[in-house]
Motif scaffolding. Structure first.
Motif, short mmCIF file in Angstrom:
data_model
loop_
_atom_site.label_atom_id
_atom_site.label_comp_id
_atom_site.label_asym_id
_atom_site.label_seq_id
_atom_site.Cartn_x
_atom_site.Cartn_y
_atom_site.Cartn_z
N CYS A 172 2.73 40.80 92.11
CA CYS A 172 2.39 39.56 92.80
C CYS A 172 3.62 38.91 93.43
N VAL A 173 3.35 38.15 94.48
CA VAL A 173 4.36 37.27 95.08
C VAL A 173 3.74 35.88 95.10
N PRO A 174 4.09 35.03 94.12
CA PRO A 174 3.47 33.71 94.06
C PRO A 174 3.92 32.81 95.20
N PRO A 175 3.24 31.69 95.40
CA PRO A 175 3.66 30.73 96.41
C PRO A 175 5.07 30.22 96.10
N ILE A 176 5.71 29.67 97.11
CA ILE A 176 7.03 29.06 96.89
C ILE A 176 6.85 27.85 95.98
N CYS A 177 7.63 27.80 94.91
CA CYS A 177 7.45 26.74 93.91
C CYS A 177 8.66 25.82 93.85
N GLU A 178 8.40 24.60 93.41
CA GLU A 178 9.47 23.60 93.30
C GLU A 178 10.28 23.78 92.03
N SER A 179 9.69 24.38 91.02
CA SER A 179 10.37 24.46 89.74
C SER A 179 10.02 25.76 89.03
N ASP A 180 10.84 26.09 88.05
CA ASP A 180 10.56 27.26 87.21
C ASP A 180 9.22 27.10 86.49
N ALA A 181 8.94 25.85 86.07
CA ALA A 181 7.71 25.61 85.32
C ALA A 181 6.49 25.92 86.17
N GLU A 182 6.56 25.53 87.43
CA GLU A 182 5.45 25.78 88.34
C GLU A 182 5.30 27.30 88.59
N ALA A 183 6.43 27.97 88.81
CA ALA A 183 6.39 29.43 89.03
C ALA A 183 5.79 30.12 87.81
N ARG A 184 6.18 29.60 86.65
CA ARG A 184 5.75 30.22 85.41
C ARG A 184 4.24 30.22 85.26
N ARG A 185 3.59 29.18 85.78
CA ARG A 185 2.13 29.13 85.68
C ARG A 185 1.48 30.28 86.46
N TYR A 186 2.06 30.59 87.62
CA TYR A 186 1.52 31.73 88.40
C TYR A 186 1.77 33.05 87.68
N PHE A 187 2.95 33.15 87.06
CA PHE A 187 3.25 34.40 86.36
C PHE A 187 2.36 34.56 85.13
N GLU A 188 2.09 33.44 84.48
CA GLU A 188 1.21 33.49 83.31
C GLU A 188 -0.20 33.94 83.72
N LYS A 189 -0.64 33.37 84.82
CA LYS A 189 -1.95 33.71 85.36
C LYS A 189 -2.02 35.22 85.68
N THR A 190 -0.95 35.72 86.27
CA THR A 190 -0.91 37.14 86.62
C THR A 190 -0.91 38.00 85.36
N ARG A 191 -0.15 37.56 84.37
CA ARG A 191 -0.13 38.33 83.12
C ARG A 191 -1.52 38.37 82.47
N ARG A 192 -2.24 37.27 82.54
CA ARG A 192 -3.61 37.27 81.97
C ARG A 192 -4.51 38.24 82.72
N LEU A 193 -4.40 38.22 84.05
CA LEU A 193 -5.18 39.18 84.85
C LEU A 193 -4.82 40.61 84.46
N PHE A 194 -3.52 40.83 84.26
CA PHE A 194 -3.01 42.15 83.87
C PHE A 194 -3.64 42.59 82.55
#
Ligand SMILES: *Cc1c(COP(=O)(O)O)cnc(C)c1O
Length: 241
Positions: A172-194
């Motif tokens: 995945c390539v998540p949207p541009i995020c303002e913070s690590d915390a925001e990016a982390r939510r997309y990565f978590e979502k991707t891990r769940r899908l995985f």
């Protein structure tokens, strides 16, 4: 390719960059209680001249990623032997598949069933098995490629029945995020899908690669379970197109 570089150019900053990125990866793995070699580093080499790439290969990088077929092919003759493992990570047009089926060891950017079907066809023609990742559009962005999340399971089921193709995981390539915390939510979502998808596939053991995290966010990506991070500018410096 007409780029030239002088033999005496000081490229030692590349080694420093590599060292720093490796340290950050190691630290993130320790922090998340994972084994030392649990996340692989890919050097993303788009726009990077071959001299720099060769320097990184000599410094120990063993995996490179390119977005464009033509750019990858035009660099091959300038790369030192033995060639590293190479992956395609950018949107791939079906008519280019035949050009790289024997060159790359993984296509990370499978974003449609029709692309997968052409990969399958070419793999059969060349008597190889093509390893692929399914790219998921995790931010539901119209401007981005990637399979829509709601179609992922269905697409995976269909592609996993095709000959000559093996689904190794997700990218995945998540949207541009303002913070690590925001990016982390997309990565978590991707891990769940995985994890969901892994549970649904017959060939669970092959499904083991979670490719997420780039220069700005590979640390939060690893904290959420990335097994492969794709790092360009943090290694080579800002890209000049
Ligand atoms: C360019 C690119 C990267 C690397 O980007 P950086 O921010 O320079 O690390 C990673 N993944 C994909 C798909 C890319 O296109």
């Amino acid at each position: 390719m007409t780029q030239s570089f002088s033999d005496n150019e000081d490229m030692s900053f590349l080694k420093d960059n590599l060292q720093r990125v490796k340290e950050n990866i190691a630290e993130a793995l320790i922090k998340s209680g994972r084994a030392e070699n649990d996340a692989r580093l890919m050097a993303v080499t788009k726009t990077v001249k071959p001299g720099y790439i060769n320097y990184m290969l000599d410094a120990g990088v063993d995996l490179i990623g390119e977005n464009k077929v033509q750019e990858l092919l035009s660099k091959l003759e300038f790369l030192r032997a033995p060639l590293p493992e190479m992956h395609i990570i950018g949107h791939l047009q079906s008519n280019k598949v035949r050009k790289i089926i024997n060159v790359v060891s993984m296509i990370q950017s499978v974003d449609s069933v029709s692309l997968a079907s052409e990969i399958s066809r070419q793999a059969e023609l060349h008597s190889v098995t093509a390893d692929v990742l399914l790219e998921v559009n995790i931010g539901d962005e119209e401007s981005k490629t990637g399979l829509p999340q709601e179609l992922l399971r269905e697409a995976a089921a269909e592609i996993s029945q095709m000959k000559g193709i093996c689904i190794k995981g997700l990218m995945c390539v998540p949207p541009i995020c303002e913070s690590d915390a925001e990016a982390r939510r997309y990565f978590e979502k991707t891990r769940r899908l995985f994890e969901d998808l892994k549970g649904s596939l017959e060939d669970k053991n092959s499904f083991s690669v979670l490719s997420m995290g780039m220069s700005g966010d590979y640390v939060p990506a690893i904290l959420e379970g990335a097994t492969l991070v794709r790092v360009g500018s943090a290694l080579f410096g800002r890209r000049v197109y």
